[in-house]
Design a protein around this motif. Sequence first.
Motif, PDB file in Angstrom:
ATOM      1  N   SER A 274       0.823  -1.206   0.000  1.00 47.89           N
ATOM      2  CA  SER A 274       0.000   0.000   0.000  1.00 47.89           C
ATOM      3  C   SER A 274       0.856   1.255   0.000  1.00 47.89           C
ATOM      4  O   SER A 274       0.557   2.231  -0.704  1.00 47.89           O
ATOM      5  N   ALA A 275       1.944   1.256   0.780  1.00 52.64           N
ATOM      6  CA  ALA A 275       2.831   2.422   0.804  1.00 52.64           C
ATOM      7  C   ALA A 275       3.494   2.632  -0.553  1.00 52.64           C
ATOM      8  O   ALA A 275       3.614   3.773  -1.036  1.00 52.64           O
ATOM      9  N   GLU A 276       3.929   1.549  -1.213  1.00 50.19           N
ATOM     10  CA  GLU A 276       4.536   1.660  -2.535  1.00 50.19           C
ATOM     11  C   GLU A 276       3.526   2.211  -3.553  1.00 50.19           C
ATOM     12  O   GLU A 276       3.851   3.054  -4.388  1.00 50.19           O
ATOM     13  N   SER A 277       2.278   1.716  -3.472  1.00 53.20           N
ATOM     14  CA  SER A 277       1.251   2.187  -4.408  1.00 53.20           C
ATOM     15  C   SER A 277       0.974   3.672  -4.212  1.00 53.20           C
ATOM     16  O   SER A 277       0.835   4.435  -5.181  1.00 53.20           O
ATOM     17  N   ARG A 278       0.872   4.105  -2.954  1.00 55.37           N
ATOM     18  CA  ARG A 278       0.650   5.519  -2.692  1.00 55.37           C
ATOM     19  C   ARG A 278       1.799   6.365  -3.220  1.00 55.37           C
ATOM     20  O   ARG A 278       1.583   7.440  -3.798  1.00 55.37           O
ATOM     21  N   LEU A 279       3.017   5.867  -3.026  1.00 56.92           N
ATOM     22  CA  LEU A 279       4.178   6.623  -3.497  1.00 56.92           C
ATOM     23  C   LEU A 279       4.180   6.733  -5.026  1.00 56.92           C
ATOM     24  O   LEU A 279       4.383   7.822  -5.588  1.00 56.92           O
ATOM     25  N   ASN A 280       3.916   5.614  -5.700  1.00 54.17           N
ATOM     26  CA  ASN A 280       3.923   5.640  -7.161  1.00 54.17           C
ATOM     27  C   ASN A 280       2.862   6.585  -7.712  1.00 54.17           C
ATOM     28  O   ASN A 280       3.079   7.320  -8.680  1.00 54.17           O
ATOM     29  N   TYR A 281       1.677   6.572  -7.077  1.00 57.35           N
ATOM     30  CA  TYR A 281       0.607   7.451  -7.554  1.00 57.35           C
ATOM     31  C   TYR A 281       0.981   8.904  -7.360  1.00 57.35           C
ATOM     32  O   TYR A 281       0.827   9.739  -8.269  1.00 57.35           O
ATOM     33  N   SER A 282       1.470   9.237  -6.163  1.00 58.85           N
ATOM     34  CA  SER A 282       1.796  10.648  -5.904  1.00 58.85           C
ATOM     35  C   SER A 282       2.974  11.116  -6.734  1.00 58.85           C
ATOM     36  O   SER A 282       2.993  12.262  -7.214  1.00 58.85           O
ATOM     37  N   LEU A 283       3.952  10.239  -6.957  1.00 52.47           N
ATOM     38  CA  LEU A 283       5.099  10.656  -7.753  1.00 52.47           C
ATOM     39  C   LEU A 283       4.713  10.887  -9.206  1.00 52.47           C
ATOM     40  O   LEU A 283       5.281  11.764  -9.892  1.00 52.47           O
ATOM     41  N   GLY A 284       3.774  10.117  -9.693  1.00 48.02           N
ATOM     42  CA  GLY A 284       3.314  10.345 -11.058  1.00 48.02           C
ATOM     43  C   GLY A 284       2.741  11.727 -11.233  1.00 48.02           C
ATOM     44  O   GLY A 284       2.903  12.360 -12.295  1.00 48.02           O
ATOM     45  N   LEU A 285       2.066  12.233 -10.187  1.00 50.28           N
ATOM     46  CA  LEU A 285       1.511  13.582 -10.275  1.00 50.28           C
ATOM     47  C   LEU A 285       2.605  14.637 -10.371  1.00 50.28           C
ATOM     48  O   LEU A 285       2.449  15.652 -11.065  1.00 50.28           O
ATOM     49  N   TYR A 286       3.703  14.414  -9.674  1.00 48.82           N
ATOM     50  CA  TYR A 286       4.781  15.411  -9.685  1.00 48.82           C
ATOM     51  C   TYR A 286       5.462  15.486 -11.051  1.00 48.82           C
ATOM     52  O   TYR A 286       6.013  16.526 -11.418  1.00 48.82           O
TER      53      TYR A 286
END
Length: 566
Positions: free
Chosen positions: A60-72
């Motif tokens: 879950s932490a990896e998924s959250r990170l990947n999603y937020s980094l894509g926005l940046y």
Amino acid sequence: MTGRWDRWRPGLHIAVLLLILAGSATLVVESWLSHRSFAARSTEASRALAFEAAANLSRSAESRLNYSLGLYFTPVASRLDYDTPARREDFARMALEPPREGCAVASLCAGGPARTTFHYDLRTEEWTTTGAPIGPDAAKAIRDSVRDEALNRYKPAWQLAVLTVPVAGKQHIVLYRLAFDAAGKPATVNGLELDMPRVGREMFGRTVAQMPLLASARSRSTAGTTSEWQAGEENGKLFSIHVISAEGLDYLKAGLPAAQAPVLAQYPMTGGLGSYRVDIGLGPELLAVASSGADRARLVTASVAFAASVLLIALAIAQTRREYALARLRESFVASVSHELRTPLAQIRLYSEMLQLGFVRDAREHNTAVDVIVQEAGRLTYLIENVLTYSRASRGELRLEPAMVDVAALLDEVTRTEGPLVAAAGIALRTSVQPGLVAAADRAALLQVLINLIDNALRHAEGTREIVVTAEGAERIVRFLVDDAGPGVPRRDRDRIWQRFVRLEGRTRATGSGIGLSVVAELVAAMGGHATVTDSPLGGARFIVEVPAGAKIERGDERAVAQRSS
């Protein structure tokens, strides 16, 4: 046949009880083995739950990170003609934005994930950075790693690429996007180095706060705990959570203390958050769900049943041994009483037959024969009275009739009754009485008490020359003292001798039924008195009997008291 069975019966009883004990022990052992097996299964189930929770937290932490980094990385594109200075400036501003304060929603207050952003032109080798400076060794290692992957392994379909670049024992997590020129060749790179301690804390902390770590918990939960499992904010009450990087940095330490929820699963992972390990322990509530208490309850029940069986069997064995010992004492009592009765009966029969057959030669021999018959008949009466008294006391039917007893007259009767028997043994019987003494007691019972004590002294009078009976008055009591010069009574046995069938073996060769002193104790207690034994001034035993006193006899009243006591 009956005697043989009586001898074997206690042993058979004990054997049956021991078989029951063995069966109870077998049950406890089987329950213990079952408990051990169940405990092992419960431990495995607990570890599986902990491992599942650790894996869910990591994913879950990896998924959250990947999603937020894509926005940046939205401002930068994969086409070179879109890689403009303005877009690179927006990318750097968003990635390096500090956390905001006072936001109502925690996720909106988080700052950018980058420690540093960089732009790298693969054609000209131009390298520019924004944010925290990168050391020359780290910069060179990142450039080389990015250039190698961009030119050899990067695929146009990728949205992002992640690199872990180790430099001097430290991991640099780098994310970048590659822009291609019109010919489709790699041209420029826009990327960032993650601020790993802060990003790790935010991603793992947000995951723990917002979602349950066990998605399948609903099927495992019990009544009353479902809401706790479903609420992600309850994770801190159910787990001990520790996320640590490969370098030893704490990304997250939350939930219950390790002492309350020991670590059951360690989940190593290498991903967008670098190399790290998730340690999960289960709290008491989850351990209760993972392991049922039924098996433990079965073991406890079996143990209690075994303990109760041991106690009951021990009591049964003790009771069996006591009954066996009592039966042997009764057998010995019957044999002793039979022997005691046989002796006076033999004397009575002998002298009666002499009189019947005319074997007496003169008046003196005739009188001697009659005296022996009377004496032995009295002795026989005394023995029978003891047995009857013992029987009535055993059944709780001992009834006495208290009256005023002239003590001096009573001792005169004792002398007449026991004097010849004592004299025949070569021993003198002396009595001493305080004038005017009256006892409030049953006369026949008191007479039997004194006869029993004199008979007891006579049986143990080896080496003695006299037996002394004394009566004296004290405050509201009359005290009788019977002294002899026999072996005495050891201190350890002075309470035991008043029990039924008790005979002190090994001190003299005296025989008896074993009920004489117990009859004394029963009769004295029934009269409201007390019987004890101590050392005698003569060197043997002194038996002391105390009974309630009556009104003192004044001169001239002896006849009236004698009439009332007869």
